[in-house]
Design an enzyme around this catalytic site. Structure first.
Site, PDB file in Angstrom:
ATOM      1  N   LYS A  22      18.827   4.684  -5.081  1.00  0.00           N
ATOM      2  CA  LYS A  22      18.397   5.249  -5.743  1.00  0.00           C
ATOM      3  C   LYS A  22      17.722   5.805  -4.962  1.00  0.00           C
ATOM      4  O   LYS A  22      17.087   7.050  -4.654  1.00  0.00           O
ATOM      5  CB  LYS A  22      16.903   5.044  -6.566  1.00  0.00           C
ATOM      6  CG  LYS A  22      15.893   5.284  -6.983  1.00  0.00           C
ATOM      7  CD  LYS A  22      15.206   4.982  -7.873  1.00  0.00           C
ATOM      8  CE  LYS A  22      13.986   4.150  -7.306  1.00  0.00           C
ATOM      9  NZ  LYS A  22      12.693   4.655  -6.866  1.00  0.00           N
ATOM     10  N   ASN A  23      16.636   5.264  -3.641  1.00  0.00           N
ATOM     11  CA  ASN A  23      15.310   6.507  -3.176  1.00  0.00           C
ATOM     12  C   ASN A  23      16.843   7.820  -1.820  1.00  0.00           C
ATOM     13  O   ASN A  23      15.994   8.203  -1.305  1.00  0.00           O
ATOM     14  CB  ASN A  23      14.842   5.834  -2.367  1.00  0.00           C
ATOM     15  CG  ASN A  23      13.678   5.388  -3.158  1.00  0.00           C
ATOM     16  OD1 ASN A  23      13.243   5.738  -4.078  1.00  0.00           O
ATOM     17  ND2 ASN A  23      12.754   4.326  -2.827  1.00  0.00           N
ATOM     18  N   CYS A  83       0.069   8.131  -9.443  1.00  0.00           N
ATOM     19  CA  CYS A  83       0.868   6.918 -10.775  1.00  0.00           C
ATOM     20  C   CYS A  83       0.261   5.048 -10.105  1.00  0.00           C
ATOM     21  O   CYS A  83      -0.596   5.518  -8.776  1.00  0.00           O
ATOM     22  CB  CYS A  83       2.067   6.903 -10.147  1.00  0.00           C
ATOM     23  SG  CYS A  83       2.622   6.262  -8.474  1.00  0.00           S
ATOM     24  N   ARG A 128      -1.155   9.645  -4.862  1.00  0.00           N
ATOM     25  CA  ARG A 128       0.012  10.735  -4.207  1.00  0.00           C
ATOM     26  C   ARG A 128       0.382  12.113  -3.916  1.00  0.00           C
ATOM     27  O   ARG A 128       0.952  12.792  -4.741  1.00  0.00           O
ATOM     28  CB  ARG A 128       1.258  10.090  -4.745  1.00  0.00           C
ATOM     29  CG  ARG A 128       1.405   8.810  -5.217  1.00  0.00           C
ATOM     30  CD  ARG A 128       2.782   7.918  -5.763  1.00  0.00           C
ATOM     31  NE  ARG A 128       3.864   7.732  -4.903  1.00  0.00           N
ATOM     32  CZ  ARG A 128       4.796   7.985  -5.462  1.00  0.00           C
ATOM     33  NH1 ARG A 128       5.111   6.824  -6.222  1.00  0.00           N
ATOM     34  NH2 ARG A 128       5.416   7.835  -4.501  1.00  0.00           N
ATOM     35  N   ASP A 130       7.472  -1.209   0.040  1.00  0.00           N
ATOM     36  CA  ASP A 130       7.945  -1.418  -1.366  1.00  0.00           C
ATOM     37  C   ASP A 130       9.309  -2.801  -1.389  1.00  0.00           C
ATOM     38  O   ASP A 130       9.915  -3.308  -2.868  1.00  0.00           O
ATOM     39  CB  ASP A 130       9.767  -0.545  -1.678  1.00  0.00           C
ATOM     40  CG  ASP A 130       9.378   1.360  -2.190  1.00  0.00           C
ATOM     41  OD1 ASP A 130       8.138   0.863  -2.240  1.00  0.00           O
ATOM     42  OD2 ASP A 130      10.099   2.287  -1.797  1.00  0.00           O
ATOM     43  N   ARG A 176      13.384   1.516 -14.326  1.00  0.00           N
ATOM     44  CA  ARG A 176      13.172   3.063 -12.762  1.00  0.00           C
ATOM     45  C   ARG A 176      14.323   2.678 -12.159  1.00  0.00           C
ATOM     46  O   ARG A 176      14.272   3.531 -10.818  1.00  0.00           O
ATOM     47  CB  ARG A 176      12.070   3.703 -12.981  1.00  0.00           C
ATOM     48  CG  ARG A 176      11.888   4.550 -13.986  1.00  0.00           C
ATOM     49  CD  ARG A 176      10.375   4.958 -13.235  1.00  0.00           C
ATOM     50  NE  ARG A 176      10.112   5.036 -12.601  1.00  0.00           N
ATOM     51  CZ  ARG A 176       8.862   5.011 -12.105  1.00  0.00           C
ATOM     52  NH1 ARG A 176       8.182   4.366 -12.134  1.00  0.00           N
ATOM     53  NH2 ARG A 176       9.316   5.762  -9.866  1.00  0.00           N
TER      54      ARG A 176
HETATM   55  C1  EPZ Z   1       8.857   7.759  -0.881  1.00  0.00           C
HETATM   56  O1  EPZ Z   1       7.933   7.731  -1.204  1.00  0.00           O
HETATM   57  C2  EPZ Z   1       9.680   6.485  -1.799  1.00  0.00           C
HETATM   58  N1  EPZ Z   1      10.262   7.364  -2.478  1.00  0.00           N
HETATM   59  C3  EPZ Z   1       8.974   5.536  -2.570  1.00  0.00           C
HETATM   60  O2  EPZ Z   1       9.495   4.534  -2.860  1.00  0.00           O
HETATM   61  C4  EPZ Z   1       8.398   4.545  -0.902  1.00  0.00           C
HETATM   62  O3  EPZ Z   1       7.568   3.709  -1.606  1.00  0.00           O
HETATM   63  C5  EPZ Z   1       7.686   5.469   0.112  1.00  0.00           C
HETATM   64  O4  EPZ Z   1       8.340   6.271   0.305  1.00  0.00           O
HETATM   65  C6  EPZ Z   1       7.162   4.608   1.231  1.00  0.00           C
HETATM   66  O5  EPZ Z   1       8.861   3.707   1.861  1.00  0.00           O
HETATM   67  C7  EPZ Z   1      11.079   7.690  -2.400  1.00  0.00           C
HETATM   68  O6  EPZ Z   1      11.808   7.549  -1.931  1.00  0.00           O
HETATM   69  C8  EPZ Z   1      11.712   8.767  -4.522  1.00  0.00           C
HETATM   70  P1  EPZ Z   1       5.127   8.996   1.664  1.00  0.00           P
HETATM   71  P2  EPZ Z   1       7.346   9.191  -0.910  1.00  0.00           P
HETATM   72  O7  EPZ Z   1       5.365  10.015   1.625  1.00  0.00           O
HETATM   73  O8  EPZ Z   1       7.721  10.189  -0.059  1.00  0.00           O
HETATM   74  C9  EPZ Z   1       0.863   9.455   1.786  1.00  0.00           C
HETATM   75  C10 EPZ Z   1       9.790   2.720  -4.920  1.00  0.00           C
HETATM   76  O9  EPZ Z   1       9.029   2.003  -5.620  1.00  0.00           O
HETATM   77  N2  EPZ Z   1       0.704  11.252   1.987  1.00  0.00           N
HETATM   78  O10 EPZ Z   1       6.515   7.952   2.665  1.00  0.00           O
HETATM   79  O11 EPZ Z   1       6.409   9.293  -2.139  1.00  0.00           O
HETATM   80  C11 EPZ Z   1       1.385   9.309   1.282  1.00  0.00           C
HETATM   81  O12 EPZ Z   1       0.272   8.314   0.044  1.00  0.00           O
HETATM   82  C12 EPZ Z   1       8.688   4.243  -4.294  1.00  0.00           C
HETATM   83  O13 EPZ Z   1      10.951   3.126  -4.835  1.00  0.00           O
HETATM   84  C13 EPZ Z   1       0.080  12.368   1.820  1.00  0.00           C
HETATM   85  O14 EPZ Z   1      -0.664  11.819   1.799  1.00  0.00           O
HETATM   86  O15 EPZ Z   1       5.942   8.684   0.188  1.00  0.00           O
HETATM   87  C14 EPZ Z   1       1.050   7.676   0.980  1.00  0.00           C
HETATM   88  O16 EPZ Z   1      -0.387   7.416   1.494  1.00  0.00           O
HETATM   89  C15 EPZ Z   1       8.200   4.212  -4.765  1.00  0.00           C
HETATM   90  N3  EPZ Z   1       0.487  13.167   1.880  1.00  0.00           N
HETATM   91  C16 EPZ Z   1       2.214   7.622   2.334  1.00  0.00           C
HETATM   92  O17 EPZ Z   1       1.965   9.583   3.566  1.00  0.00           O
HETATM   93  C17 EPZ Z   1       1.861  13.442   1.579  1.00  0.00           C
HETATM   94  O18 EPZ Z   1       2.151  15.278   1.090  1.00  0.00           O
HETATM   95  C18 EPZ Z   1       3.740   7.928   2.536  1.00  0.00           C
HETATM   96  O19 EPZ Z   1       4.292   7.987   1.543  1.00  0.00           O
HETATM   97  C19 EPZ Z   1       2.621  12.995   1.044  1.00  0.00           C
HETATM   98  C20 EPZ Z   1       2.122  11.645   1.768  1.00  0.00           C
END
Ligand code: EPZ
Length: 421
Positions: free
Chosen positions: A22-23, A120, A125, A308, A401
């Site tokens: 999915k991701n 969420c 996020r 995850d 989902r």
């Molecule tokens: C991706 O989310 C995945 N989603 C998530 O999977 C996964 O948990 C996550 O990466 C971490 O591996 C998809 O790929 C669709 P991040 P993403 O930006 O990209 C902070 C699932 O269950 N951050 O790597 O949103 C954030 O808060 C989902 O399938 C900022 O501060 O995660 C977090 O602490 C849930 N500012 C960290 O970075 C930003 O602009 C890493 O999040 C972006 C992120």
């Protein structure tokens, strides 16, 4: 509302195929808008988030057809010359991953407008890194009244340093940079396999990218991209979830299509817990121990232990011999499932980002609710598979989902799971 009824105590046995990730599929589908041509994405799972992405692409003007390539569910996306650059609000609110369209639409149309995605269950996020990257490439970004509008006639190459690796921001910046003028260097980026997969698709579209899968990605912007056909990587999180399910039900499951090299950290923890793990080209087998041993886990960006898979391992720890300490370092609030697990007899103490799990001899069936964290929801299903008696899991739209036909596939492995509408 549908729910799952699970009779616990049946070991999972047999073989199962892992679906496409999915991701990986979500950003790749977003990337199709970069070229006014037809692209085909192969092995796309049939999930609600993917359906929302299809609806958004259609609203922007794309034609999307579902078909089969080599027996695998595939999406053909045909993009017109002129695209709408405003993301439909109702749909974007349904799915955070709609943010993936910001970079590609801006690069392709010179403009994009979308409503700010909310938080969420797992935390606030934010999208500041996404916007920081687009601004660095010359976009003028205005945030007002819950909307973001970004404008740039043509993005230009830039040096972008991320404070921390972000999967989504890396993907957004990477997609935007493919059509920018000049060279973009992205530092301290995420290295998840999904990033490499996206880069692979972009290269097939004609992009020039170096270093995907490392800390620094270099993108040489090109004038235009063309359509491409790409098969997405297998879903490592789905695979990990099924492997934990095998381990904690004393089962023996062989996953076909799964890639051990994408799951090294999780497989090491399964082995530490006492499971027998074997793998080969395109398969992973896991045989569960009589009782898992406690293991300590700290989530980290790839190649660290994936956030995850934190909740599936948390559930396994509830039944382990000994005390496990689980530290969540990516998301602020990813232990909500602990409360539901306590209803089943789990002994979990949560303090901020640390959960201390004292293993109990057995969980007992209960009525539990999956929240807006699909991994936590799937973990409740795992708990039900291993518990004594009947477990009802409500809120399964969240689980669905991320896992295609979960009940049906678990039944194929001998689980007693029913989806009751
Ligand atoms: C991706 O989310 C995945 N989603 C998530 O999977 C996964 O948990 C996550 O990466 C971490 O591996 C998809 O790929 C669709 P991040 P993403 O930006 O990209 C902070 C699932 O269950 N951050 O790597 O949103 C954030 O808060 C989902 O399938 C900022 O501060 O995660 C977090 O602490 C849930 N500012 C960290 O970075 C930003 O602009 C890493 O999040 C972006 C992120």
């Amino acid at each position: 509302m549908a729910r799952f009824r699970i009779e616990g105590g049946h070991p999972l046995l047999g073989e199962l195929e892992v679906r496409g990730a999915k991701n990986a599929a979500l950003p790749i589908l977003a990337a199709t808008v970069l070229a006014p041509e037809r692209s085909v994405v192969v092995d796309v799972p049939d999930l609600r988030d993917i359906q929302v992405m299809i609806e958004i692409l259609k609203a922007l003007g794309a034609r999307v057809e579902v078909g089969r390539v080599d027996g695998l569910r595939s999406l053909a996306v045909e993009l017109p010359e002129v695209l709408d650059w405003e993301l439909p609000e109702g749909l974007t609110r349904k799915m955070r991953s709609s943010i993936f369209l910001a970079g590609p639409l801006l690069a392709r149309c010179g403009r994009v407008r979308f409503s700010y995605p909310g938080g969420c269950a797992i935390g606030p996020r934010p999208i500041n890194y996404h916007l920081q990257a687009l601004k660095a490439m010359g976009a003028e970004v205005v945030e007002q009244g819950g909307y973001v509008e970004a404008v740039a006639e043509r993005l230009r190459g830039a040096e972008i340093h991320f404070d921390q690796p972000s999967v989504g921001a890396t993907e957004n910046a990477l997609m935007a940079a493919t059509l920018a003028q000049g060279v973009t260097r992205l530092y301290n980026v995420a290295k998840e396999p999904e990033i490499r997969d996206l880069a692979g698709f972009l290269e097939e579209m004609g992009a020039r990218i170096e270093g995907a899968g490392t800390d620094v990605i270099t993108v040489h912007g090109v004038e235009a991209l063309h359509g491409a056909t790409h098969r997405v990587i297998p879903d490592r999180i789905e695979a990990g979830t099924f492997l934990v399910a095998a381990a904690m039900t004393q089962g023996d499951v062989r996953l076909l299509g799964a890639r051990a090299d994408h799951l090294a950290a999780a497989l090491a923890k399964l082995a530490e817990a006492g499971a027998q793990v074997e793998s080969g080209e395109g398969w992973i087998r896991c045989r569960g121990p009589r009782r898992p041993q406690a293991v300590d886990i700290r989530t980290a960006p790839y190649p660290g232990f994936p956030t995850d898979l934190q909740s599936p391992f948390l559930v396994m720890a509830t039944l382990a011999e000994g005390t496990s300490v689980i530290t969540e370092s990516i998301f602020e609030n990813r232990f909500k499932v602990a409360e539901e697990l306590r209803r089943m007899g789990a002994d979990i103490t949560v303090d901020g980002r640390v959960a201390v799990v004292r293993g109990v001899a057995a969980l007992s069936g209960a009525e539990v609710e999956a929240m807006d964290d699909l991994r936590g929801g799937a973990s409740l299903v795992l708990a039900g598979l291993a518990a004594q008696g009947t477990t009802w899991v409500t809120g399964i739209e969240h689980v669905e989902r991320g896992y295609e036909r979960l009940d049906e596939r678990l039944r194929r492995l001998g689980a007693a799971v029913e989806r009751i509408a």
